[in-house]
Motif scaffolding. Structure first.
Motif, PDB file in Angstrom:
ATOM      1  N   ALA A 123      -7.910  82.867  98.857  1.00 33.41           N
ATOM      2  CA  ALA A 123      -9.341  82.769  98.504  1.00 33.41           C
ATOM      3  C   ALA A 123      -9.812  84.038  97.789  1.00 33.41           C
ATOM      4  O   ALA A 123     -10.767  84.019  97.019  1.00 33.41           O
ATOM      5  N   ALA A 124      -9.120  85.143  98.053  1.00 29.35           N
ATOM      6  CA  ALA A 124      -9.469  86.405  97.381  1.00 29.35           C
ATOM      7  C   ALA A 124      -8.722  86.538  96.057  1.00 29.35           C
ATOM      8  O   ALA A 124      -8.721  87.599  95.443  1.00 29.35           O
ATOM      9  N   GLY A 125      -8.051  85.473  95.651  1.00 21.92           N
ATOM     10  CA  GLY A 125      -7.369  85.483  94.351  1.00 21.92           C
ATOM     11  C   GLY A 125      -5.893  85.822  94.434  1.00 21.92           C
ATOM     12  O   GLY A 125      -5.237  85.997  93.409  1.00 21.92           O
ATOM     13  N   GLY A 126      -5.344  85.924  95.643  1.00 27.56           N
ATOM     14  CA  GLY A 126      -3.954  86.338  95.796  1.00 27.56           C
ATOM     15  C   GLY A 126      -2.956  85.252  95.410  1.00 27.56           C
ATOM     16  O   GLY A 126      -3.178  84.069  95.683  1.00 27.56           O
ATOM     17  N   THR A 127      -1.869  85.658  94.774  1.00 30.50           N
ATOM     18  CA  THR A 127      -0.774  84.740  94.441  1.00 30.50           C
ATOM     19  C   THR A 127       0.539  85.499  94.679  1.00 30.50           C
ATOM     20  O   THR A 127       0.521  86.681  95.045  1.00 30.50           O
ATOM     21  N   ASN A 128       1.665  84.825  94.366  1.00 29.14           N
ATOM     22  CA  ASN A 128       2.944  85.518  94.572  1.00 29.14           C
ATOM     23  C   ASN A 128       3.194  86.599  93.520  1.00 29.14           C
ATOM     24  O   ASN A 128       4.210  87.272  93.552  1.00 29.14           O
ATOM     25  N   GLU A 129       2.250  86.761  92.617  1.00 26.43           N
ATOM     26  CA  GLU A 129       2.416  87.859  91.637  1.00 26.43           C
ATOM     27  C   GLU A 129       1.724  89.134  92.109  1.00 26.43           C
ATOM     28  O   GLU A 129       1.752  90.153  91.427  1.00 26.43           O
ATOM     29  N   ASP A 130       1.058  89.037  93.260  1.00 26.91           N
ATOM     30  CA  ASP A 130       0.303  90.202  93.718  1.00 26.91           C
ATOM     31  C   ASP A 130       1.119  91.139  94.599  1.00 26.91           C
ATOM     32  O   ASP A 130       2.081  90.724  95.241  1.00 26.91           O
ATOM     33  N   ILE A 181      -5.865  95.048  98.627  1.00 30.11           N
ATOM     34  CA  ILE A 181      -5.757  95.936  99.793  1.00 30.11           C
ATOM     35  C   ILE A 181      -6.465  95.290 100.977  1.00 30.11           C
ATOM     36  O   ILE A 181      -7.535  94.692 100.828  1.00 30.11           O
ATOM     37  N   CYS A 182      -5.842  95.395 102.143  1.00 27.36           N
ATOM     38  CA  CYS A 182      -6.422  94.849 103.366  1.00 27.36           C
ATOM     39  C   CYS A 182      -6.586  96.000 104.355  1.00 27.36           C
ATOM     40  O   CYS A 182      -5.598  96.648 104.720  1.00 27.36           O
ATOM     41  N   CYS A 183      -7.827  96.259 104.773  1.00 29.35           N
ATOM     42  CA  CYS A 183      -8.070  97.318 105.757  1.00 29.35           C
ATOM     43  C   CYS A 183      -9.493  97.180 106.274  1.00 29.35           C
ATOM     44  O   CYS A 183     -10.208  96.268 105.862  1.00 29.35           O
ATOM     45  N   ALA A 209      -8.765  93.198  94.375  1.00 29.16           N
ATOM     46  CA  ALA A 209      -9.495  92.607  95.502  1.00 29.16           C
ATOM     47  C   ALA A 209      -9.182  93.342  96.798  1.00 29.16           C
ATOM     48  O   ALA A 209      -8.122  93.981  96.927  1.00 29.16           O
ATOM     49  N   GLY A 210     -10.110  93.244  97.743  1.00 28.05           N
ATOM     50  CA  GLY A 210      -9.899  93.822  99.066  1.00 28.05           C
ATOM     51  C   GLY A 210     -10.316  92.816 100.117  1.00 28.05           C
ATOM     52  O   GLY A 210     -11.238  92.023  99.894  1.00 28.05           O
ATOM     53  N   GLY A 230     -13.517  99.216  91.831  1.00 28.50           N
ATOM     54  CA  GLY A 230     -13.411  98.251  90.739  1.00 28.50           C
ATOM     55  C   GLY A 230     -12.789  96.941  91.214  1.00 28.50           C
ATOM     56  O   GLY A 230     -11.915  96.371  90.560  1.00 28.50           O
ATOM     57  N   ILE A 231     -13.223  96.463  92.383  1.00 21.84           N
ATOM     58  CA  ILE A 231     -12.620  95.246  92.964  1.00 21.84           C
ATOM     59  C   ILE A 231     -13.709  94.273  93.413  1.00 21.84           C
ATOM     60  O   ILE A 231     -14.898  94.602  93.397  1.00 21.84           O
ATOM     61  N   LYS A 232     -13.285  93.097  93.846  1.00 17.75           N
ATOM     62  CA  LYS A 232     -14.179  92.214  94.584  1.00 17.75           C
ATOM     63  C   LYS A 232     -13.779  92.338  96.058  1.00 17.75           C
ATOM     64  O   LYS A 232     -12.590  92.274  96.395  1.00 17.75           O
ATOM     65  N   ALA A 233     -14.780  92.554  96.921  1.00 17.21           N
ATOM     66  CA  ALA A 233     -14.497  92.810  98.339  1.00 17.21           C
ATOM     67  C   ALA A 233     -14.851  91.590  99.183  1.00 17.21           C
ATOM     68  O   ALA A 233     -15.983  91.100  99.123  1.00 17.21           O
TER      69      ALA A 233
END
Ligand code: DLL
Length: 435
Positions: A123-130, A181-183, A209-210, A230-233
């Motif tokens: 949902a945060a835009g993640g794919t296997n290229e990330d 990043i996840c934190c 994204a975070g 410079g991300i979407k959180a």
């Protein structure tokens, strides 16, 4: 914007179908819990409810609540729903005594939990290229392992950094071009600040994204993190008792978190009467876990104050949304991502021979939580030298660190200098304005 889903069929399922699915799962789960968890069977018996009385989600309200006090009573194995030989992992809430909750997982539980976190990452835009940098703490805390599992499921290149060592976080982020990043939000803000200090501008930071949660954070904080990195959180919610992060996650609309309703039923209740409140009303959030095998909680009172909404979401997901938690019904504080109860401080003071005259002051300075505890010294300590007092403060701070897992700044103050209260003692001054 093209929508990405990890499990589209579930995430966009018509509401009536989700409810049907919940009904089927609930009937099975109540039977499982009644048969396999004697502690909960006793609660049901006391309330006069039998599994056959629960014919669907409309009967959920008949079931007894579970609270943190039950979890403590039943510690460690009393709520176990699977034989220990089928369990593959435990996690636990922070705090080393008293308020500890230990949650168990079968492999199936871990799989479904990882799926929930994978939904959040996609949902945060993640794919296997990330490249996904997991900077939540690993270990007993659920944040690290939860997002780590989700990241694997999505097929991201996973950087299992854990929290801390900010310099190394920044080096890896840049050298390996981390895109997600996840934190915790406060750690994200701290990383952003360190990057700024090192002269990096958002356009040179590889992140896009975070996924931030585990503690309250404001919209203002979100905007600052987004601007500085410079991300979407994206927000993510969960608690150890319900597996960990991923009970609910935010989509691109950023107006609340979709609850993974195929695995959890959410209710809002009046915290005083226990009465179920209609959608849109504010109250305590209660979760029923529909699939969990090893730690299958029914109607678990989270103590988080919240509102639910089924308003149509532009992302296409039909899963109900929860607002950001708006506070708690108990006195739990979350300081630097760690759960702290004033009663834990009190226990340390009594153990160390002090009177329970203290005040906790929490603030947020440069996006970092400060944590000060003022404690009245005993009259015989009042005459001590400055160095003597400093060493007593250190000793007390160490004892608190052992109990809480984080380090407060302890200040011994003269006897009788902390205002006595005529009503409820004001033990906590929280200046962070988080809600
Ligand atoms: O904090 C699980 C988690 C890890 C969630 C990583 C999100 C990301 P506990 O340590 O058991 O579990 O703390 C659970 O933290 O009842 C809330 O009060 C608070 N909390 C969790 N997520 C959020 C959030 C993890 N997004 C307690 N916003 C919960 C506000 C949150 N509060």
């Amino acid at each position: 914007m093209a929508q990405n889903y990890y499990q589209k069929e579930i995430e966009t399922m018509p509401v009536e179908e989700i409810k049907k699915l919940q009904t089927e799962k609930l009937i099975k789960q109540v039977k499982h819990v009644y048969e396999d968890v004697p502690y909960y069977r006793d609660l049901m018996d006391k309330k006069g409810v039998k599994p056959e009385d629960v014919k669907g989600i409309e009967d959920l309200h008949k079931l007894p609540f579970l609270s943190k006090a039950d979890l403590r009573d039943a510690y460690p194995y009393g709520l176990l729903g699977s034989p220990l030989k089928d369990c593959v992992r435990i996690h636990s809430t922070s705090g080393t005594t008293g308020k500890r909750v230990v949650a168990f997982y079968t492999q199936h539980d871990v799989d479904l939990w990882d799926d929930c976190c994978a939904r959040a990452i996609v949902a945060a835009g993640g794919t296997n290229e990330d490249v996904c940098q997991v900077a939540y703490g690993y270990g007993l805390f659920t944040g690290g392992m939860g997002l780590h599992g989700g990241s694997h499921k999505v097929g991201c290149l996973t950087l299992p950094m854990s929290s801390g060592n900010t310099e190394r976080q920044i080096q890896f982020m840049n050298d390996l071009s981390a895109t997600i990043i996840c934190c915790t939000p406060s750690y994200a803000a701290y990383i952003a600040e360190s990057l700024k200090e090192s002269g990096m501008t958002p356009d040179r930071i590889p992140l896009k994204a975070g996924i931030f949660g585990a503690e309250p954070w404001t919209e203002e904080m979100r905007r600052n993190i987004e601007k500085d990195l410079g991300i979407k959180a994206y927000d993510i919610y969960g608690l150890t008792e319900t597996s960990g992060p991923g009970v609910a996650f935010e989509c691109c609309e950023q107006t609340g978190m979709h609850i993974n309703e195929d695995h959890f039923i959410a209710e809002i209740i009046d915290p005083d009467t226990g009465e179920v409140l209609p959608e849109g009303e504010k109250g305590e959030l209660v979760f029923t876990a529909l699939d969990k095998e090893a730690f299958p909680l029914l109607r678990y009172r989270t103590r988080d104050i919240c509102v639910l909404s089924r308003k149509k979401c532009s992302c296409g997901r039909t899963l109900i949304k929860m607002a950001k938690p708006m506070g708690r019904t108990d006195d739990m504080l979350i300081i630097r991502g760690v759960n702290v109860f004033p009663s834990q401080i009190e226990t340390v003071l009594l153990n160390e021979g002090y009177q329970p005259n203290y005040q906790i002051i929490v603030d947020r300075v440069k996006n970092n939580d400060t944590f000060d505890v003022n404690v009245e010294m005993n009259p015989d300590q009042f005459t001590d030298t400055v160095s003597g007092i400093t060493s007593l403060e250190k000793q007390l701070a160490n004892a608190m660190k052992l109990m809480l897992g984080i380090n407060p700044a302890v200040h011994l103050v003269p006897p009788k200098s902390i205002a006595r209260s005529e009503g409820k003692a004001v033990r906590v001054i929280d200046k962070r304005n988080l809600h």
